[in-house]
Scaffold this active site. Structure first.
Site, short mmCIF file in Angstrom:
data_model
loop_
_atom_site.label_atom_id
_atom_site.label_comp_id
_atom_site.label_asym_id
_atom_site.label_seq_id
_atom_site.Cartn_x
_atom_site.Cartn_y
_atom_site.Cartn_z
N GLY A 75 0.80 -1.22 0.00
CA GLY A 75 0.00 0.00 0.00
C GLY A 75 0.83 1.27 0.00
O GLY A 75 1.92 1.34 -0.57
N SER A 76 0.33 2.27 0.69
CA SER A 76 0.86 3.63 0.57
C SER A 76 2.25 3.82 1.15
O SER A 76 2.82 4.91 1.00
CB SER A 76 -0.11 4.62 1.22
OG SER A 76 -1.32 4.67 0.50
N THR A 77 2.81 2.82 1.82
CA THR A 77 4.21 2.95 2.23
C THR A 77 5.10 3.18 1.00
O THR A 77 6.14 3.83 1.10
CB THR A 77 4.69 1.70 2.98
OG1 THR A 77 4.43 0.55 2.18
CG2 THR A 77 3.98 1.54 4.31
N LYS A 91 4.60 5.11 -1.34
CA LYS A 91 4.62 6.52 -1.75
C LYS A 91 5.91 7.21 -1.33
O LYS A 91 6.31 8.21 -1.95
CB LYS A 91 3.39 7.25 -1.20
CG LYS A 91 2.11 6.82 -1.91
CD LYS A 91 0.89 7.40 -1.26
CE LYS A 91 -0.37 6.87 -1.99
NZ LYS A 91 -1.60 7.19 -1.27
#
Length: 591
Positions: free
Chosen positions: A298-300, A302
């Site tokens: 997921g957004s890790t 980013k």
């Protein structure tokens, strides 16, 4: 003596001959007497040799008779030797210890019970009697084994002294004991995936027992030290168990790593197993989810996308990206679930966890540049650690625009949690990647690393991670005095035909202290469920981030990290705990 008479007869005196009288026999001279004595000794020796040869022949015949009878008995009764070979080691297998010398694995001499079925009076009676002192014994199996005509069968291995005494007190015929070495794990479940286990022959099968088998079998008896700190391991384990129970998660992972040396100070994978009884554990329990399982994080991701934008010059501080509308690409629509519906700066894309803004950065950089950065961070390969239980990532079959966009926010590429922790350690370490290791680094020892990011790029990403904890989705990870930096990640799990909104992977990657980065803490929960305290949300800001903060608060004093009290930080922490979090359900692709 008759055959010597002619010699004697020749020796007569002259007087006798002249008188015509019969000759008088003289006594044998001295040399003749010696000759006769030698002949008598030779005869005696020959007779003695004959007697000895006769005795040897009788003995050999007796021996061959015994061997022949033994061969017949073995052919009829079966094997007389042990059922399993016993290999004598050159020396004792060394102990496994943690970085502080606490014993994690050692070898003890134990007693094992065996039987000679031909000496057992009643197989069923013997098996039932043994079951009274060995409750786990399989009576049917033992009865069956004792009813054979074999000469050796194992009954039960590695008895405790009390069990051995109890069996001995039964006084049953045909039973006996043999001493055997046994590998013992005093910590049981704690760090079982790291320590691993060995087989009955003390050969490493999993974990450090397998990874360092050669050093443990060196025969010098010296212990092999691991980088794990059992004090840190205990607290990470306890926090994760509590989080799993609170959010009814299927599994959990925790990793603590020194960003400068790569030392793994803690590695927890739940559910786990007792290293003393690995055969009783389910295969899923023996799975080391920190290294052997892969997830879309997921957004890790980013954080890596922002680094990509800064490194390529696509994203500069103050530059904006239009996130006012959903992004359509390749037949898919990408949304922001806490959408700002406006142009966003690089900082806002990161702190508000914008999928649209992240996708725009990655698409402008291109798939080649994205793939190159992720490769430098070792995210496109198995985690480079000593353990054999490491899994390679699951890469997209093709790496086109759609994949480039989704990978920018952690979908479409599955990696191990340890790989992610090591990549964040590179950000914390001024852009220098140091391989994770289970071997302790001596004080003052230089550890070689590879510069994979520009130091200014790494510092800028770290600054944005601090903003996430101060004002974004990671506020519940803040620990007063330690100034945590971090990034939340909430990913939907793949399902048939797409992704499941109700099955999430929630994670938080933390670096502390922000002003002097020393450690990375990664927490991951597999399919957590929201509750009243989280307003029903199971996203990372409500589940993984608080667990990471709790771990940091517990382990920082153990690791010697100095705490700096700041009243303003404490006030901000109280406000964050009492206010709803902007972190909303996980982003997804709509078809």
């Amino acid at each position: 003596m008759k055959k010597f008479w002619p010699f004697a007869r020749r020796r007569v005196t002259a007087e006798t001959q002249s008188a015509g009288l019969p000759p008088v026999v003289e006594a044998a001279p001295s040399d003749m007497a010696r000759f006769l004595t030698l002949e008598d000794e030779e005869t005696t020796a020959l007779e003695g040799a004959r007697r000895r040869l006769t005795m040897i022949g009788i003995a050999l015949g007796f021996a061959f008779t015994i061997l022949g009878g033994r061969a017949i008995m073995l052919a009829v009764a079966g094997e007389a030797g042990p059922a399993e070979p016993v290999v004598a080691a050159d020396g004792p297998r060394g102990d496994l210890v943690d970085r502080n010398g606490n014993v994690l694995a050692t070898t003890l001499e134990t007693w094992s019970l065996f039987a000679d079925p031909t000496q057992v009076w009643d197989a069923a009676e013997t098996a039932e009697a043994l079951a009274t002192v060995l409750p786990e014994l399989d009576v049917e199996r033992v009865t069956r084994d004792l009813s054979t005509r074999r000469r050796f069968v194992w009954i039960q291995r590695n008895l405790t002294p009390r069990q051995r005494q109890a069996v001995f007190s039964l006084g049953m015929p045909g039973l006996d004991f043999r001493t055997e070495p046994r590998r013992v794990y005093p910590r049981g479940r704690l760090a079982s995936h790291v320590v691993g286990f060995s087989d009955r022959d003390l050969i490493g099968i999993a974990g450090a027992e397998r990874a360092f088998d050669g050093a443990l079998e060196a025969g010098d008896g010296r212990p092999v030290a691991l980088s794990i700190d059992m004090g840190v391991q205990y607290h990470v384990d306890e926090v994760l168990r509590a989080s799993m129970q609170e959010f009814r998660a299927l599994a959990a992972v925790g990793v603590v790593m020194d960003v400068r040396t790569g030392e793994v100070l803690s590695m927890v994978s739940l559910p786990d197993y007792d290293a003393n009884r690995p055969a009783e554990a389910r295969p899923d329990d023996r799975l080391n989810r920190a290294t052997q399982a892969v997830y879309e994080m997921g957004s890790t991701f980013k954080a890596f996308t922002v680094a990509l934008g800064l490194e390529t010059g696509i994203a500069r501080p103050g530059e904006t990206f239009d996130a006012s509308n959903p992004l359509r690409i390749g037949g898919h629509t990408i949304h922001d679930f806490h959408a700002q519906n406006r142009e966003l700066t690089l900082s806002e894309i990161f702190t508000h966890s914008s999928n649209i803004g992240s996708s725009l950065i990655a698409l402008e950089a291109g798939p080649e540049a994205q793939r190159d950065l992720l490769q430098r961070l070792r995210l496109l390969e198995a985690a480079p650690i000593e353990l054999a239980e490491t899994a390679a990532p699951i890469l997209p079959r093709q790496w086109g625009p759609t994949e480039t966009a989704t990978i920018s926010y952690g979908h479409g590429l599955a990696v191990s949690p340890l790989s992610v922790a090591a990549a964040f350690a590179a950000i914390a370490n001024g852009g220098v990647y140091v391989q994770p290791t289970l071997q302790p680094v001596r004080p003052g020892e230089t550890v070689a690393g590879e510069q994979v990011l520009d130091p200014e790029v790494a510092q800028h990403v770290l600054d944005l991670m601090r903003e996430v904890v101060e004002d974004g989705t990671g506020r519940r990870a803040e620990v007063p005095g330690y100034r945590v930096a971090g990034k939340t990640g909430t990913a939907e799990k793949p399902d048939r035909g797409g992704y499941s909104r109700n099955r999430l992977i929630s994670s938080f990657s933390a670096i502390f202290p922000y002003d002097d980065p020393q450690y990375v803490v990664l927490v991951m929960l597999d399919e957590p469920h929201g509750n009243a305290s989280t307003y029903g949300y199971a996203t990372a800001g409500y589940t993984a981030a608080p667990a990471a903060g709790d771990i940091i608060e517990r382990i920082a004093p153990i690791l010697g990290v100095e705490r700096i009290d700041d009243p303003l930080e404490r006030a901000a922490l109280v406000r964050a705990a009492l206010s709803p979090d902007p972190d909303l359900p996980a982003p997804r692709i709509q078809h």
